[in-house]
Design a protein around this motif. Structure first.
Motif, PDB file in Angstrom:
ATOM      1  N   VAL A  40     -34.597   6.486  -8.587  1.00  0.00           N
ATOM      2  CA  VAL A  40     -34.095   6.785  -7.434  1.00  0.00           C
ATOM      3  C   VAL A  40     -32.984   8.353  -7.752  1.00  0.00           C
ATOM      4  O   VAL A  40     -33.259   8.658  -6.485  1.00  0.00           O
ATOM      5  N   GLY A  41     -33.099   8.098  -8.559  1.00  0.00           N
ATOM      6  CA  GLY A  41     -32.123   9.615  -9.229  1.00  0.00           C
ATOM      7  C   GLY A  41     -33.508  10.914  -8.696  1.00  0.00           C
ATOM      8  O   GLY A  41     -32.721  12.036  -8.544  1.00  0.00           O
ATOM      9  N   SER A  42     -33.816  11.004  -9.117  1.00  0.00           N
ATOM     10  CA  SER A  42     -35.673  12.058  -9.627  1.00  0.00           C
ATOM     11  C   SER A  42     -35.724  12.564  -7.946  1.00  0.00           C
ATOM     12  O   SER A  42     -35.267  13.630  -7.841  1.00  0.00           O
ATOM     13  N   ILE A  43     -35.466  11.547  -6.872  1.00  0.00           N
ATOM     14  CA  ILE A  43     -35.909  11.684  -5.659  1.00  0.00           C
ATOM     15  C   ILE A  43     -33.852  12.328  -5.033  1.00  0.00           C
ATOM     16  O   ILE A  43     -34.585  13.357  -4.051  1.00  0.00           O
ATOM     17  N   TYR A  44     -33.502  11.679  -5.532  1.00  0.00           N
ATOM     18  CA  TYR A  44     -31.813  12.644  -5.073  1.00  0.00           C
ATOM     19  C   TYR A  44     -31.848  14.284  -5.837  1.00  0.00           C
ATOM     20  O   TYR A  44     -31.651  14.515  -5.172  1.00  0.00           O
ATOM     21  N   ALA A  45     -32.774  14.348  -6.111  1.00  0.00           N
ATOM     22  CA  ALA A  45     -32.827  15.665  -7.219  1.00  0.00           C
ATOM     23  C   ALA A  45     -32.937  16.593  -6.873  1.00  0.00           C
ATOM     24  O   ALA A  45     -32.785  17.652  -5.754  1.00  0.00           O
ATOM     25  N   LEU A  46     -34.017  15.935  -6.636  1.00  0.00           N
ATOM     26  CA  LEU A  46     -35.309  16.661  -5.866  1.00  0.00           C
ATOM     27  C   LEU A  46     -34.891  16.635  -3.587  1.00  0.00           C
ATOM     28  O   LEU A  46     -35.300  18.148  -3.785  1.00  0.00           O
TER      29      LEU A  46
ATOM     30  N   ALA B   4     -28.899  19.799 -10.912  1.00  0.00           N
ATOM     31  CA  ALA B   4     -28.967  18.382  -9.401  1.00  0.00           C
ATOM     32  C   ALA B   4     -30.113  17.440 -10.225  1.00  0.00           C
ATOM     33  O   ALA B   4     -29.983  16.053 -10.364  1.00  0.00           O
ATOM     34  N   VAL B   5     -30.672  17.635 -11.743  1.00  0.00           N
ATOM     35  CA  VAL B   5     -31.152  16.932 -12.006  1.00  0.00           C
ATOM     36  C   VAL B   5     -30.740  15.954 -12.719  1.00  0.00           C
ATOM     37  O   VAL B   5     -31.013  13.971 -12.882  1.00  0.00           O
ATOM     38  N   VAL B   6     -29.505  16.167 -13.674  1.00  0.00           N
ATOM     39  CA  VAL B   6     -28.946  15.032 -14.392  1.00  0.00           C
ATOM     40  C   VAL B   6     -28.016  14.513 -13.720  1.00  0.00           C
ATOM     41  O   VAL B   6     -27.825  13.370 -13.528  1.00  0.00           O
ATOM     42  N   ALA B   7     -27.618  14.452 -12.536  1.00  0.00           N
ATOM     43  CA  ALA B   7     -26.762  14.751 -11.542  1.00  0.00           C
ATOM     44  C   ALA B   7     -27.232  13.289 -11.052  1.00  0.00           C
ATOM     45  O   ALA B   7     -26.611  11.952 -11.022  1.00  0.00           O
TER      46      ALA B   7
END
Lengths: 408, 297
Positions: free
Chosen positions: B14-20, B241-244
């Motif tokens: 989920v986090g990766s998709i948020y980052a993208l 963005a990736v870490v967050a």
């Protein structure tokens, strides 16, 4: 000269009398209106709904269903915003409407007092039981969300094997989603044998793994959904991925998903694909996947007005059609009795729509009945389940028993 | 333990998709200090273009995915050229207001298409059986989504750090006047930033659309949902963005998995990330990796 004038008066009177007697009576225009979300949230339901209303009204006028009289029904977009709905409603009132079709739960509840003050009969798309509390002029088209969820709960208890079913509710984070929760709880208190383990208000979730596994750890076997299709699609796709979807109703160690009116229909199958297989859904409408007289008429109407196949087969198109049918039928009955089509007359006629006067629009699983003590249109529901990519009827329509029990 | 690991894995996905999804915000902010409020609409447009090319155009999904990135590249570049180029040098708030207007215009255009009022779904492209990694599982769609996310983020990071144009973009971000004085075309940099943001939005839209189905309301909401992610990471940091994104994703899954349903709590997955965001911003007001500008008065 005087004698000429003397004769002119009776001759003119006689001529006018003959003219009025021979000329056809003045055709009436009955004004009603619809405000709904054609854009904005829930517009995926609002769009076919608006088309259903529009097509049926055109049909009434084109086929002279009310003789020379016609129905005028402007449709306006409110973007699912109550302030816009209110503005639309006020402008419709200025135009002299005698019947009003509303849409969302929020705006219906916010405008309750206005409807009562204006004494105007209203049928909203929202089937929230709360619409009927402290209001007189709102009529639900079919069984309320509460009745639908209670019907699903009853279906679960009747078909569950081995002990008390453990159930979770997956709801929309709004009045629309929360509405039926208390009523299902009341049904459980009144003797419906099931445990509501958890009520989950969803967000815009990309992954429901945590929630699904939590429900599994609590031995939940059934999830009653009261929301719209998109979150249900994500939920059942995740359940399929995790191998948690029951292959048969109530399969032990798996989850069986069931849902109320706005969770289902062809859009759910479109969004969830193969994960929708085995999803159980309830509504009071007949579906085009189970053809009958009412659905044949629906397909004819959609074809007549050049609607695409998706719209023609949408249960929200049926929904819009049916509320327009009910409104027009009420007007027809008032007219047939020789009355004037006014707000008051329509309100009285709606309340008399029961017993032998019940109305069968053809696209519902039971007749529409209203009375001063029952303002939910169709009291019965039909359970459907997705089988090989289409919704198929399961059993016969039934009226949930606990709806009456919790009223007492 | 497997429950814990599954939550971590889901959180990373989920986090990766948020980052993208948040990357577009970062790319534009990094070069022009502008927040594009219409980013969610571009995410949705990207998904719809992919669908159109695949289902109505008959192209393979992977090809449509890359083509839609190309289309949104030029679409976003045109938007910048038509609406925003004239606002260079104007107060930032004016530019942000224009992006709000742009959001309404894009909404209106999408509502005129079949996507505005109907649901669609990509044809099933990946195998339905999940990939089991020991005690945890991930779907093919999620896995491919994560891989694409990391590839794109890696490429953008490299681009900004090593390529001449990327370095020019960073220079413009630091000081527009100084950049112009050394011959960097500021308008061109802005146009490119918007174009790259459009490209990343299309990628995000394609991935989200594959997971949730194509519903306009759901898709454009991601423009707002990822806002806390980019604030937490630091508005001008790709790594941030990736870490967050991953922090937010994991927190959401843990909240849903361990807190919801206990002690009368519900919906903590939606609230807890914001609480943590507030706490972190108290100590690091520029976000985890945001540039801390020192102004001399």
């Amino acid at each position: 000269m005087r004698s000429r004038q003397f004769w002119m008066v009776p001759i003119t009177v006689a001529l006018l009398t003959v003219m009025f007697a021979v000329a056809p009576s003045q055709a009436e225009v009955y004004k009603m209106a619809l405000s709904l979300a054609i854009t904005g949230p829930t517009s995926d339901a609002g769009n076919p709904y608006a088309k259903g209303v529009e097509d049926y009204i055109r049909y009434v006028n084109d086929t002279k269903l009310l003789g020379e009289d016609t129905v005028q029904c402007p449709i306006r977009d409110d973007q699912y915003q109550t302030d816009i709905t209110k503005r639309n409603f006020e402008e419709f009132l200025d135009d002299g409407i005698v019947f009003y079709l509303n849409y969302s739960t929020g705006s219906t509840q916010a405008l309750k007092r206005d409807f009562d003050e204006e004494k105007i009969p209203v049928i909203p798309a929202s089937m929230d039981a709360g619409n009927l509390v402290d209001s007189t002029y709102i009529f639900l088209p079919i069984a309320s969300y509460s009745s639908q969820c209670i019907a699903l709960a009853e279906y679960i208890t009747k078909n569950h094997k081995n002990g008390t079913p453990q159930v979770a509710m997956f709801i929309h984070p709004s009045a629309f989603g929360r509405g039926p929760v208390d009523d299902v709880r009341k049904a459980v208190k009144a003797g419906l044998k099931m445990d509501i383990v958890e009520v989950v208000e969803h967000g815009k979730d990309l992954d429901n793994t945590a929630m699904l596994q939590r429900l599994m750890s609590k031995k939940v076997r059934y999830v009653i959904c009261q929301t719209v299709q998109s979150p249900v699609a994500t939920l059942i796709k995740d359940a399929q991925r995790l191998g948690l979807t029951a292959k048969t109703f109530g399969e032990d160690g798996k989850l069986t998903f069931v849902g109320a009116h706005y969770t289902g229909g062809n859009d759910l199958i479109e969004l969830a694909g193969s994960a929708a297989e085995g999803y159980f859904w309830t509504t009071s409408y007949a579906l085009t996947s189970e053809p009958g007289k009412g659905t044949d008429f629906q397909m004819m109407l959609a074809k007549k007005y050049n609607r695409d196949e998706k719209t023609a087969n949408s249960h929200n198109y049926t929904n819009g059609m049916m509320v327009a049918q009910t409104a027009v039928e009420t007007m027809r009955r008032v007219k047939q009795k020789g009355g004037k089509v006014t707000r008051e007359a329509l309100f009285k006629e709606l309340n008399a729509m029961n017993g032998d006067n019940a109305y069968s629009p053809g696209n519902t699983v039971a007749p529409v009945t209203y009375s001063p003590s029952d303002r939910a249109g169709v009291d019965s529901v039909q359970i459907y389940s997705v089988q090989k990519g289409v919704f198929r009827a399961v059993g016969e329509p039934f009226a949930p028993e606990y709806v009456e029990k919790i009223k007492k | 333990m497997s429950y814990f690991l599954q939550l971590v894995l889901s959180g990373i996905v989920v986090g990766s998709i948020y980052a993208l999804s948040g990357l577009g915000f970062v790319l534009i902010y990094k070069s022009s200090r502008v927040l594009n409020i219409a980013h969610g609409q571009i995410i949705a447009a990207g998904a719809f273009i992919t669908y159109t090319l695949t289902v109505w155009g008959g192209l393979p999904l992977y090809l449509s995915f890359f083509l839609s990135m190309g289309v949104t590249f030029f679409l976003a570049m045109s938007v910048e050229r038509i609406f925003l180029r004239r606002l260079i040098g104007e107060p930032i708030i004016s530019v942000i207001m224009v992006t709000i207007g742009l959001m309404s215009i894009l909404d209106g255009i999408i509502y005129l298409t079949p996507f505005g009022g109907s649901n669609f779904s990509f044809p099933e492209f990946f195998p339905k059986t999940p990939i089991n990694l020991g005690p945890v599982s991930i779907s093919w769609t999620q896995l491919v989504g994560v891989i694409i996310t990391f590839i794109l983020i890696g490429l953008f990071s490299w681009f900004f750090k090593k390529s001449t144009i990327g370095i020019s973009m960073r220079a413009v971000s630091d000081d527009q006047l100084a950049s112009m004085s050394v011959g960097i075309s500021v308008p061109r940099v802005f146009g490119l930033a918007w174009a790259l943001a459009g490209m990343s939005a299309a990628a995000a839209g394609g991935i989200i659309g594959n997971i949730t189905g194509l519903n306009f309301e759901t898709l454009h909401a991601f423009g707002i949902i990822v806002f806390p992610v980019v604030i937490l990471g630091g508005l001008d940091s790709i790594v941030g963005a990736v870490v967050a994104g991953i922090i937010m994703g994991v927190i959401q899954q843990f909240a849903s998995g361990y807190l919801d349903g206990k002690w009368g709590l519900n919906g903590t997955a939606d609230v807890l990330p914001y609480i943590i965001l507030l706490i972190i911003l108290l100590f690091k007001p520029h976000g985890l990796f945001g540039t801390h500008e020192i102004e001399r008065v």
